[in-house]
Design an enzyme around this catalytic site. Structure first.
Site, PDB file in Angstrom:
ATOM      1  N   LYS A 192       0.864  -1.250   0.033  1.00 58.72           N
ATOM      2  CA  LYS A 192      -0.117   0.035   0.154  1.00 58.72           C
ATOM      3  C   LYS A 192       0.815   1.390  -0.144  1.00 58.72           C
ATOM      4  CE  LYS A 192      -4.021  -2.316  -0.407  1.00 58.72           C
ATOM      5  NZ  LYS A 192      -4.151  -3.236   0.295  1.00 58.72           N
TER       6      LYS A 192
HETATM    7  C1  LIG Z   1      -5.443  -4.115   0.811  1.00 57.40           C
HETATM    8  C2  LIG Z   1      -6.917  -4.165   0.789  1.00 57.40           C
HETATM    9  C3  LIG Z   1      -7.566  -4.380   1.880  1.00 57.40           C
HETATM   10  C4  LIG Z   1      -6.991  -5.211   2.918  1.00 57.40           C
HETATM   11  O1  LIG Z   1      -6.061  -4.641   3.750  1.00 57.40           O
HETATM   12  P1  LIG Z   1      -5.483  -5.372   4.937  1.00 57.40           P
HETATM   13  O2  LIG Z   1      -4.585  -4.268   5.533  1.00 57.40           O
HETATM   14  O3  LIG Z   1      -4.532  -6.266   4.132  1.00 57.40           O
HETATM   15  O4  LIG Z   1      -6.443  -6.066   5.644  1.00 57.40           O
HETATM   16  C5  LIG Z   1      -9.142  -4.251   1.797  1.00 57.40           C
HETATM   17  N1  LIG Z   1      -9.555  -3.511   0.835  1.00 57.40           N
HETATM   18  C6  LIG Z   1      -9.062  -3.101  -0.301  1.00 57.40           C
HETATM   19  C7  LIG Z   1      -9.679  -2.464  -1.444  1.00 57.40           C
HETATM   20  C8  LIG Z   1      -7.468  -3.503  -0.349  1.00 57.40           C
HETATM   21  O5  LIG Z   1      -6.794  -3.374  -1.569  1.00 57.40           O
END
Ligand SMILES: *Cc1c(COP(=O)(O)O)cnc(C)c1O
Length: 388
Positions: A192
């Protein structure tokens, strides 16, 4: 072939995504480890304060993931068994998974093929007496139309919980995502825009939600509640609400603080790379470049998703892979997965735009550790692949 020749032959590998880590994060983690206070503590509070300040939102509550953030947002707003939550099928499974955690049903609404975001014009048709919330996802970092979503929520008395996993830093009409919905859930997963390896954040301007979330994310334990009641020993605590093991550690928060310092810089780089992709890829008739919003809106450019025309997507991704360029595909629509079909009776054909777009999309490499040269290498390889 001599060694020299084989070196010339070697094409650089361009990964799809890489965390932007340097010595500052390594040093910060070392300090936390050396301090011997390694779980939730002062660093977490500091990270929460800095994150809230960045977005201009009243409260930020750090948790172990965005999935946990979405789950707790549903719990704190009282959504549960038999309820319905409207969301998009064009997302990662975590969005709908969190809705299932509380026993509610994810009710999918198709997307707009241009923006890849939920089609707001179709939401009201999906609202029933069981609907309790709307959970939009700002795909790739492009904000959904929050004004319209807020109006719909207001009219039907629904809660707006946005999955902001891609939306850091995203601005809608001059306001940050994370400061608009009732509750917003951010992800700090490894790929992210801001990472803590694993981690997440809930933001809200609602004091009551914030207070409950701080307790719920760590077993429902409230140390203050007990001390308000009595002046007994420091080991005493009360359990004041249902609890979950969703706290963030100081190790994660230390990384997060460093990443937050670099957030604008990494965003500048992503934006610049997206601009280069945009101007160069327009040349190819087989490529539809992503929707670019107007000035009032800031795209986070978490992903750069192109749509292919008259070109086989799988073959395109494979051939680029042979060119040492790693792409990805976002997303396989949730209603096409075995589990969602079995659990909720969804079937192929239910959300035609999500399906159609899924066959065409490719996410190109985009991360702040890339250079302009890397972007041009990708563009050149795409030109070669499309000519073949
Ligand atoms: C990465 C992601 C999540 C989940 O994030 P985590 O921190 O791994 O739980 C949820 N929604 C979207 C759209 C994502 O890209």
């Amino acid at each position: 072939m001599s060694d020299k020749e084989s070196l010339v032959e070697q094409k650089p590998f361009i990964p799809f995504s890489r965390p932007w880590i340097d010595d500052t994060e390594i040093e910060a983690v070392s300090q936390v480890l050396a301090s011997k206070w390694i779980s939730s503590g002062a660093r977490v509070r500091e990270f929460e304060r800095a994150f809230a300040e960045y977005l201009g939102v009243k409260h930020a509550i750090a948790v172990s993931s965005c999935t946990a953030a979405l789950h707790l947002s549903l719990v704190v707003t009282g959504i549960g068994i038999g309820d319905e939550v409207i969301t998009t099928p064009y997302t990662f499974t975590a969005t709908a998974e969190a809705i299932r955690y509380v026993g509610a049903k994810p009710v999918f609404v198709d997307i707009v093929p241009d923006t890849l975001n939920i089609d707001i014009a179709k939401i009201e048709q999906a609202i029933t007496t069981k609907t309790k919330a709307i959970m939009p996802v700002h795909i790739a970092g492009l904000p959904c139309d929050m004004d319209v979503l807020q109006k719909i929520c207001h009219k039907h008395n629904l809660i707006l919980i946005d999955d902001a996993a891609h939306a850091l830093p995203t601005q809608y009409n001059g306001h940050y995502i994370g400061n608009i919905g009732d509750l917003s859930a951010f992800s700090f997963y490894a790929n992210k825009n801001l990472t803590t390896a694993e981690g997440g954040m809930i933001t809200t301007n609602n004091d009551a939600y914030a207070e409950q979330l701080q307790t719920m994310r760590l077993h429902g334990i409230d140390k203050d509640a007990w001390s308000r009641q009595s002046r007994r020993s420091i080991w005493r605590y009360d359990i004041t609400s249902e609890g979950y093991k969703y706290n963030m550690t100081d190790i994660q928060a230390a990384i997060g603080l460093c990443q937050l310092m670099k957030l604008n810089k990494q965003h500048e780089r992503r934006r610049k790379f997206a601009e280069i992709y945009h101007s160069e890829l327009q040349k190819f008739s087989q490529i539809r470049t992503p929707f670019v919003p107007d000035n009032e809106t800031e795209h986070a450019w978490h992903l750069y998703i192109i749509q292919l025309q008259e070109t086989d997507r799988d073959e395109f991704v494979e051939t680029l892979r042979e060119e040492n360029i790693e792409c990805s595909v976002h997303y396989i629509p949730l209603h096409l997965f075995d589990f969602y079909q079995k659990q909720y009776d969804y079937k192929e054909g239910d959300f035609p735009y999500a399906e159609e777009v899924f066959e065409r999309v490719v996410s190109l490499p985009l991360h702040p550790g890339m250079t302009n040269d890397d972007i041009y290498i990708v563009i050149e390889a795409i030109g070669k692949v499309l000519k073949e």
